[in-house]
Design a protein around this motif. Structure first.
Motif, PDB file in Angstrom:
ATOM      1  N   CYS A  21       0.816  -1.221   0.000  1.00 21.82           N
ATOM      2  CA  CYS A  21       0.000   0.000   0.000  1.00 21.82           C
ATOM      3  C   CYS A  21       0.845   1.265   0.000  1.00 21.82           C
ATOM      4  N   ARG A  22       1.950   1.268   0.757  1.00 26.77           N
ATOM      5  CA  ARG A  22       2.766   2.483   0.879  1.00 26.77           C
ATOM      6  C   ARG A  22       3.736   2.667  -0.279  1.00 26.77           C
ATOM      7  N   LYS A  23       4.247   1.570  -0.841  1.00 26.27           N
ATOM      8  CA  LYS A  23       5.336   1.666  -1.813  1.00 26.27           C
ATOM      9  C   LYS A  23       4.975   1.146  -3.200  1.00 26.27           C
ATOM     10  N   PHE A  24       4.485  -0.099  -3.265  1.00 24.64           N
ATOM     11  CA  PHE A  24       4.294  -0.715  -4.577  1.00 24.64           C
ATOM     12  C   PHE A  24       3.181  -0.048  -5.374  1.00 24.64           C
ATOM     13  N   ILE A  25       2.020   0.138  -4.763  1.00 28.73           N
ATOM     14  CA  ILE A  25       0.885   0.689  -5.509  1.00 28.73           C
ATOM     15  C   ILE A  25       1.130   2.134  -5.950  1.00 28.73           C
ATOM     16  N   PRO A  26       1.640   3.024  -5.077  1.00 28.87           N
ATOM     17  CA  PRO A  26       1.967   4.367  -5.571  1.00 28.87           C
ATOM     18  C   PRO A  26       2.990   4.341  -6.703  1.00 28.87           C
ATOM     19  N   ALA A  27       3.976   3.453  -6.627  1.00 26.25           N
ATOM     20  CA  ALA A  27       4.969   3.355  -7.703  1.00 26.25           C
ATOM     21  C   ALA A  27       4.332   2.842  -8.984  1.00 26.25           C
ATOM     22  N   LEU A  28       3.416   1.884  -8.858  1.00 22.44           N
ATOM     23  CA  LEU A  28       2.734   1.323 -10.020  1.00 22.44           C
ATOM     24  C   LEU A  28       1.925   2.394 -10.757  1.00 22.44           C
ATOM     25  N   ARG A  29       1.331   3.315  -9.992  1.00 22.22           N
ATOM     26  CA  ARG A  29       0.562   4.398 -10.610  1.00 22.22           C
ATOM     27  C   ARG A  29       1.429   5.231 -11.551  1.00 22.22           C
ATOM     28  N   GLY A  30       2.726   5.343 -11.241  1.00 21.96           N
ATOM     29  CA  GLY A  30       3.617   6.168 -12.046  1.00 21.96           C
ATOM     30  C   GLY A  30       4.304   5.438 -13.182  1.00 21.96           C
ATOM     31  N   MET A 124      14.250  -4.287  -4.674  1.00 15.46           N
ATOM     32  CA  MET A 124      13.954  -2.998  -5.299  1.00 15.46           C
ATOM     33  C   MET A 124      15.069  -1.987  -5.115  1.00 15.46           C
ATOM     34  N   TYR A 125      15.739  -2.029  -3.944  1.00 10.98           N
ATOM     35  CA  TYR A 125      16.720  -0.978  -3.650  1.00 10.98           C
ATOM     36  C   TYR A 125      17.858  -0.953  -4.662  1.00 10.98           C
ATOM     37  N   LEU A 126      18.212  -2.130  -5.236  1.00  7.28           N
ATOM     38  CA  LEU A 126      19.316  -2.189  -6.192  1.00  7.28           C
ATOM     39  C   LEU A 126      19.018  -1.466  -7.498  1.00  7.28           C
ATOM     40  N   HIS A 127      17.757  -1.130  -7.733  1.00  7.92           N
ATOM     41  CA  HIS A 127      17.397  -0.400  -8.951  1.00  7.92           C
ATOM     42  C   HIS A 127      17.627   1.104  -8.809  1.00  7.92           C
ATOM     43  N   HIS A 128      17.943   1.550  -7.593  1.00 10.49           N
ATOM     44  CA  HIS A 128      18.298   2.962  -7.426  1.00 10.49           C
ATOM     45  C   HIS A 128      19.650   3.197  -8.095  1.00 10.49           C
ATOM     46  N   PRO A 129      19.785   4.228  -8.905  1.00  9.39           N
ATOM     47  CA  PRO A 129      21.040   4.441  -9.643  1.00  9.39           C
ATOM     48  C   PRO A 129      22.258   4.693  -8.775  1.00  9.39           C
ATOM     49  N   GLN A 130      22.058   4.971  -7.487  1.00 11.62           N
ATOM     50  CA  GLN A 130      23.218   5.195  -6.619  1.00 11.62           C
ATOM     51  C   GLN A 130      24.100   3.945  -6.525  1.00 11.62           C
ATOM     52  N   HIS A 131      23.488   2.765  -6.622  1.00 12.33           N
ATOM     53  CA  HIS A 131      24.270   1.535  -6.487  1.00 12.33           C
ATOM     54  C   HIS A 131      25.044   1.211  -7.772  1.00 12.33           C
ATOM     55  N   ALA A 132      24.471   1.552  -8.917  1.00  6.87           N
ATOM     56  CA  ALA A 132      25.224   1.436 -10.165  1.00  6.87           C
ATOM     57  C   ALA A 132      26.387   2.425 -10.171  1.00  6.87           C
ATOM     58  N   ALA A 133      26.170   3.607  -9.582  1.00  5.62           N
ATOM     59  CA  ALA A 133      27.244   4.597  -9.501  1.00  5.62           C
ATOM     60  C   ALA A 133      28.380   4.093  -8.621  1.00  5.62           C
ATOM     61  N   THR A 252      16.723   2.142   2.263  1.00  2.00           N
ATOM     62  CA  THR A 252      15.388   2.750   2.361  1.00  2.00           C
ATOM     63  C   THR A 252      15.446   4.189   1.868  1.00  2.00           C
ATOM     64  N   THR A 253      16.087   4.412   0.746  1.00  2.00           N
ATOM     65  CA  THR A 253      16.238   5.766   0.218  1.00  2.00           C
ATOM     66  C   THR A 253      14.867   6.327  -0.166  1.00  2.00           C
ATOM     67  N   PRO A 254      14.415   7.410   0.469  1.00  2.00           N
ATOM     68  CA  PRO A 254      13.111   7.980   0.100  1.00  2.00           C
ATOM     69  C   PRO A 254      13.094   8.431  -1.357  1.00  2.00           C
ATOM     70  N   ALA A 255      11.923   8.334  -1.970  1.00  2.00           N
ATOM     71  CA  ALA A 255      11.793   8.667  -3.391  1.00  2.00           C
ATOM     72  C   ALA A 255      12.082  10.134  -3.673  1.00  2.00           C
ATOM     73  N   ASP A 256      11.969  10.996  -2.656  1.00  2.00           N
ATOM     74  CA  ASP A 256      12.194  12.426  -2.866  1.00  2.00           C
ATOM     75  C   ASP A 256      13.564  12.889  -2.364  1.00  2.00           C
ATOM     76  N   PHE A 280      11.207   1.679  -6.267  1.00  2.00           N
ATOM     77  CA  PHE A 280      10.103   0.752  -6.526  1.00  2.00           C
ATOM     78  C   PHE A 280       9.603   0.909  -7.968  1.00  2.00           C
ATOM     79  N   ARG A 281       9.431   2.143  -8.392  1.00  2.00           N
ATOM     80  CA  ARG A 281       8.961   2.365  -9.767  1.00  2.00           C
ATOM     81  C   ARG A 281       9.979   1.842 -10.780  1.00  2.00           C
ATOM     82  N   LEU A 282      11.246   2.084 -10.530  1.00  2.00           N
ATOM     83  CA  LEU A 282      12.281   1.596 -11.450  1.00  2.00           C
ATOM     84  C   LEU A 282      12.304   0.075 -11.496  1.00  2.00           C
TER      85      LEU A 282
END
Length: 325
Positions: A21-30, A124-133, A252-256, A280-282
């Motif tokens: 409810c807090r993460k997946f569904i809001p990300a899916l909307r985007g 999901m966290y591994l999809h944040h570009p900070q880890h590729a960096a 747990t990097t916040p989306a903002d 999550f969206r990525l």
């Protein structure tokens, strides 16, 4: 680029947990490449503003329009309902841990292979570009040969009644948190095998913490600390012969939040800002692209298999002790 409606991956949700409810569904909307088509959960009525079918578990799996199932049931139900979804011909994103043992994960992956569908454990966290960096800095030799990795993820106890506090439902710090440091190690380190030593602290059969060290076949030292019931911590540090890299709020990097990667080489400190994004969206976009474009399921399954085997080794390498309250 957004896909047209008939190209979007049609998603069903099995179990509306807090993270759903807090993460997946809001990300899916985007996501331009996915659309929510059905929800099977007692909490479905609370999802105001959504357009979807409210279904029972079996109805959702039998729904012809649904291609991909996101499963966020309590941990002890993951194998049963993941296998049912796979046998129904659905691709599956399952919350961590995919299974409570490597043997459980292997049964699910075998089923996915037989059905020709994707089974993805939600890292999901591994999809944040900070880890590729971070990986780019390592590969470029910025901190020299890697000597060690320190990974920490801990937070206060979940609220009373949460399944994560019930060992009969697959609860405990190990099942809830171990995938984070282990997947960080697989992402950053070179060693193919690990030898684990450590302590697992338990309260009345519930694992509340695990602290230890592993030595990899490449001579790297991997130190991990995961826990319930303490001050929030979420970071990793990679130490090389020439410097070190640190990422705070790593898991747990916040989306903002435009997060920082800190690089220390000798007495010189440098910080890189990574633009804010929703990991999550990525993650959803990546999985949907693989499903729609025919990516390599086998390679993704092998990474899942390796992580599950490493988790088994971690648990077996730690000596269980009763935690003194």
């Amino acid at each position: 680029m957004a896909l047209t409606a008939d190209k979007r991956v049609r998603v069903g949700i099995l179990g509306c947990s807090d993270i759903a409810c807090r993460k997946f569904i809001p990300a899916l909307r985007g996501c331009g490449g996915a659309v929510l088509k059905g929800v099977a959960s007692r909490a479905a009525a609370s999802l105001a503003g959504e357009t979807y079918a409210v279904l029972g578990y079996e109805e959702l799996l039998a729904h012809e329009e649904i291609e991909l199932v996101y499963l966020s049931l309590p941990n002890h139900l993951h194998e049963e309902w993941t296998v049912r979804a796979l046998q129904s011909g659905k691709h599956v994103i399952c919350e961590k841990p995919l299974g409570l043992s490597a043997a459980s994960v292997e049964r699910m992956l075998r089923c996915a292979g037989e059905r020709g569908v994707l089974l993805y454990e939600n890292l999901m966290y591994l999809h944040h570009p900070q880890h590729a960096a971070v990986k780019g800095l390592i590969d470029a030799g910025r901190i020299g040969r890697i000597r060690s990795l320190r990974s920490v993820f801990a937070f206060p106890f979940p609220a009373a009644g949460n399944f994560r506090l019930d060992p009969e439902r697959g609860g405990g710090a190990f099942h809830d948190l171990a995938r984070y440091p282990l997947s960080t190690a697989l992402h950053c380190l070179q060693g193919d095998s690990y030898r684990f030593r450590g302590f697992a602290l338990d309260r009345s059969g519930l694992n509340v913490a695990m602290h230890g060290t592993a030595l990899t076949s490449a001579g790297e030292v991997f130190t991990f600390s995961i826990a319930f019931g303490q001050q929030y911590e979420s970071y990793y540090e990679i130490i090389g012969e020439l410097g070190k890299i640190r990422v705070d709020r790593a898991y747990t990097t916040p989306a903002d939040l435009a997060n920082l990667i800190r690089v220390t080489c000798g007495e010189r400190d440098t910080s890189f800002t990574v633009p804010a994004c929703d990991h999550f969206r990525l993650m959803i976009e990546h999985v949907c692209a693989v499903v729609r474009n025919g990516g390599d399921f086998g390679e993704m399954h092998q990474r899942t298999r390796r992580l599950a085997r490493l988790a088994d080794q971690m648990e077996k390498g730690c000596r269980h002790e009763e935690d003194r309250q």
